[in-house]
Motif scaffolding. Sequence first.
Motif, PDB file in Angstrom:
ATOM      1  N   PHE A 158       1.919  -0.951   2.806  1.00  0.00           N
ATOM      2  CA  PHE A 158       2.311   0.462   2.800  1.00  0.00           C
ATOM      3  C   PHE A 158       3.621   0.596   2.026  1.00  0.00           C
ATOM      4  N   PRO A 159       3.542   0.674   0.684  1.00  0.00           N
ATOM      5  CA  PRO A 159       4.757   0.795  -0.138  1.00  0.00           C
ATOM      6  C   PRO A 159       5.256   2.235  -0.204  1.00  0.00           C
ATOM      7  N   GLN A 160       5.673   2.755   0.931  1.00  0.00           N
ATOM      8  CA  GLN A 160       6.144   4.139   1.006  1.00  0.00           C
ATOM      9  C   GLN A 160       7.407   4.305   0.157  1.00  0.00           C
ATOM     10  N   GLY A 161       7.375   5.292  -0.740  1.00  0.00           N
ATOM     11  CA  GLY A 161       8.519   5.518  -1.603  1.00  0.00           C
ATOM     12  C   GLY A 161       8.621   4.548  -2.755  1.00  0.00           C
ATOM     13  N   LYS A 162       7.653   3.652  -2.889  1.00  0.00           N
ATOM     14  CA  LYS A 162       7.636   2.691  -3.987  1.00  0.00           C
ATOM     15  C   LYS A 162       6.330   2.825  -4.756  1.00  0.00           C
ATOM     16  N   ALA A 163       6.319   2.293  -5.956  1.00  0.00           N
ATOM     17  CA  ALA A 163       5.089   2.295  -6.737  1.00  0.00           C
ATOM     18  C   ALA A 163       4.101   1.296  -6.165  1.00  0.00           C
ATOM     19  N   LEU A 164       2.818   1.575  -6.336  1.00  0.00           N
ATOM     20  CA  LEU A 164       1.801   0.626  -5.919  1.00  0.00           C
ATOM     21  C   LEU A 164       1.847  -0.602  -6.828  1.00  0.00           C
ATOM     22  N   PRO A 165       1.675  -1.791  -6.255  1.00  0.00           N
ATOM     23  CA  PRO A 165       1.684  -2.994  -7.107  1.00  0.00           C
ATOM     24  C   PRO A 165       0.414  -3.067  -7.953  1.00  0.00           C
ATOM     25  N   GLU A 166       0.456  -3.883  -8.975  1.00  0.00           N
ATOM     26  CA  GLU A 166      -0.719  -4.044  -9.820  1.00  0.00           C
ATOM     27  C   GLU A 166      -1.819  -4.814  -9.113  1.00  0.00           C
ATOM     28  N   SER A 167      -1.424  -5.714  -8.209  1.00  0.00           N
ATOM     29  CA  SER A 167      -2.395  -6.513  -7.474  1.00  0.00           C
ATOM     30  C   SER A 167      -2.213  -6.308  -5.974  1.00  0.00           C
ATOM     31  N   PHE A 168      -3.338  -6.239  -5.264  1.00  0.00           N
ATOM     32  CA  PHE A 168      -3.306  -6.097  -3.798  1.00  0.00           C
ATOM     33  C   PHE A 168      -3.692  -7.400  -3.117  1.00  0.00           C
ATOM     34  N   THR A 169      -3.683  -8.492  -3.846  1.00  0.00           N
ATOM     35  CA  THR A 169      -4.069  -9.786  -3.291  1.00  0.00           C
ATOM     36  C   THR A 169      -3.201 -10.136  -2.083  1.00  0.00           C
ATOM     37  N   GLY A 170      -3.856 -10.466  -0.989  1.00  0.00           N
ATOM     38  CA  GLY A 170      -3.151 -10.772   0.259  1.00  0.00           C
ATOM     39  C   GLY A 170      -3.211  -9.654   1.267  1.00  0.00           C
ATOM     40  N   ALA A 171      -3.529  -8.431   0.815  1.00  0.00           N
ATOM     41  CA  ALA A 171      -3.598  -7.278   1.714  1.00  0.00           C
ATOM     42  C   ALA A 171      -5.039  -7.021   2.129  1.00  0.00           C
ATOM     43  N   ASP A 172      -5.223  -6.637   3.393  1.00  0.00           N
ATOM     44  CA  ASP A 172      -6.548  -6.236   3.889  1.00  0.00           C
ATOM     45  C   ASP A 172      -6.737  -4.730   3.792  1.00  0.00           C
ATOM     46  N   VAL A 173      -5.640  -3.994   4.027  1.00  0.00           N
ATOM     47  CA  VAL A 173      -5.658  -2.531   3.998  1.00  0.00           C
ATOM     48  C   VAL A 173      -4.463  -2.065   3.186  1.00  0.00           C
ATOM     49  N   VAL A 174      -4.670  -1.064   2.356  1.00  0.00           N
ATOM     50  CA  VAL A 174      -3.577  -0.458   1.594  1.00  0.00           C
ATOM     51  C   VAL A 174      -3.513   1.021   1.940  1.00  0.00           C
ATOM     52  N   ILE A 175      -2.335   1.475   2.367  1.00  0.00           N
ATOM     53  CA  ILE A 175      -2.125   2.877   2.701  1.00  0.00           C
ATOM     54  C   ILE A 175      -1.486   3.570   1.503  1.00  0.00           C
ATOM     55  N   VAL A 235       2.507  -4.434   9.069  1.00  0.00           N
ATOM     56  CA  VAL A 235       2.671  -3.492   7.959  1.00  0.00           C
ATOM     57  C   VAL A 235       3.884  -3.905   7.140  1.00  0.00           C
ATOM     58  N   ALA A 236       3.680  -4.087   5.840  1.00  0.00           N
ATOM     59  CA  ALA A 236       4.761  -4.487   4.946  1.00  0.00           C
ATOM     60  C   ALA A 236       4.689  -3.647   3.670  1.00  0.00           C
ATOM     61  N   ASP A 237       5.784  -3.646   2.886  1.00  0.00           N
ATOM     62  CA  ASP A 237       5.773  -2.918   1.613  1.00  0.00           C
ATOM     63  C   ASP A 237       5.669  -3.856   0.417  1.00  0.00           C
ATOM     64  N   SER A 238       5.466  -5.158   0.690  1.00  0.00           N
ATOM     65  CA  SER A 238       5.265  -6.134  -0.372  1.00  0.00           C
ATOM     66  C   SER A 238       4.243  -7.162   0.110  1.00  0.00           C
ATOM     67  N   VAL A 239       3.329  -7.542  -0.756  1.00  0.00           N
ATOM     68  CA  VAL A 239       2.325  -8.537  -0.370  1.00  0.00           C
ATOM     69  C   VAL A 239       2.971  -9.893  -0.117  1.00  0.00           C
ATOM     70  N   ASP A 240       4.178 -10.113  -0.633  1.00  0.00           N
ATOM     71  CA  ASP A 240       4.870 -11.382  -0.391  1.00  0.00           C
ATOM     72  C   ASP A 240       5.128 -11.606   1.096  1.00  0.00           C
ATOM     73  N   PRO A 288       0.550  12.153  -2.780  1.00  0.00           N
ATOM     74  CA  PRO A 288       1.431  12.932  -3.665  1.00  0.00           C
ATOM     75  C   PRO A 288       2.378  12.064  -4.487  1.00  0.00           C
ATOM     76  N   ARG A 289       2.840  10.954  -3.937  1.00  0.00           N
ATOM     77  CA  ARG A 289       3.793  10.106  -4.649  1.00  0.00           C
ATOM     78  C   ARG A 289       3.099   9.079  -5.534  1.00  0.00           C
ATOM     79  N   HIS A 290       1.985   8.538  -5.067  1.00  0.00           N
ATOM     80  CA  HIS A 290       1.298   7.511  -5.845  1.00  0.00           C
ATOM     81  C   HIS A 290       0.320   8.106  -6.862  1.00  0.00           C
ATOM     82  N   ARG A 291       0.007   9.387  -6.703  1.00  0.00           N
ATOM     83  CA  ARG A 291      -0.842  10.108  -7.654  1.00  0.00           C
ATOM     84  C   ARG A 291      -2.209   9.439  -7.860  1.00  0.00           C
ATOM     85  N   VAL A 292      -2.755   8.941  -6.779  1.00  0.00           N
ATOM     86  CA  VAL A 292      -4.089   8.359  -6.794  1.00  0.00           C
ATOM     87  C   VAL A 292      -4.642   8.459  -5.380  1.00  0.00           C
TER      88      VAL A 292
END
Length: 374
Positions: free
Chosen positions: A56-73, A37-42, A77-81
């Motif tokens: 899982f970018p908890q407390g951060k904005a979702l990135p524009e691209s999810f490339t490299g991730a298999d699952v996104v949590i 589990v990481a908060d950056s795809v890097d 309430p914070r991400h509004r999606v």
Amino acid sequence: MTRSSTVKLSWLDIRALGDAKAAIIQEALHYRLDGVVADSVDDFDGLPPTITKILFPQGKALPESFTGADVVIVDVPRHRVTPAELSLIHPEVEFGRFVEIIDAPTLEDACESARTEKWSLLLFRDPTKIPLEIVIAAAARSEGALVTIAQDVEEAKIIFGVLELGSDGVMMAPKAVGDAAGLKKSADSDVPNLNLVELRIVETSHIGMGERACVDTATYFGKDEGILVGSHSKGMILCVSETHPLPYMPTRPFRVNAGAIHSYTLGAGERTNYLSELKAGSKLTAVDIKGNTRLVTVGRVKIESRPLISIDAEAANGQRVNLILQDDWHVRVLGPGGVVLNSTELKPGDTVLGYLPSEDRHVGYPIDEFCLEQ
């Protein structure tokens, strides 16, 4: 994954790791943890395809691209999606919901997520496990997976066992090298089922006094369930608990009058233990007549001097198995179909159920070496 699945997931949270990050990731790969589990795809760069990459970018904005991730949590309430909305835009990625449970409304949110989402990542702020029990019960018929955040390996073990089913997975942030291995071990606590065989009694003999062990567990056995016991590591007989009625005494469905103190039985991790070394808190493998297994916890072991009977049985391949029991009518073993057989009434030609491990043993662990037991 369904709620009846016995596969337990181990997710390693690397978001706040410092200098030990590289070493801990290598440990996770070595022990084959299920996810990172990481908060950056890097942070997923260089990881093999065999491990699931969870963003899982908890407390951060979702990135524009999810490339490299298999699952996104998603923290709704914070991400509004919602995960459903993101799935329409990014069908190549699986999405889940994060819920922090602090009160009744957030507990209901967790139950709803468990019923509807493919992945639910849960953080319980109170130490009691009752809210987790409620969520597990709410998700009983769902197809999604529950992953619960644990603070350490000891809590992970508890989470995996809640309501017997346990959480489908645990996410844990390691504090040091070694924690990843501990998390994986707690996830793999289930024991494999066994192939039981029929053994034919060839001889019984009364051998005089000796010490025998009654093993009292912190659980009830089924009527067709007991523990495997034998004088040798390569052959054991299925001893039934005191679940079936007896004259002169009440049933004790938590107890197995298991045998002489030198005898082997199966513990955790496919290791054998002597009956004499069991104590409160030890783990044993309970086995039913179909070979289904589960780990049970020892609550007490009673060792007392009693007359003993030696039972010799033979497998179809000619292998001999020996079991020494208390020489008393109420001590019993199991036969095919769950037939309960009194030890003192066994005679040549009778059939009992047993297990023939293929490996020899060294300090209880299976090992491929020459070993002669007589």
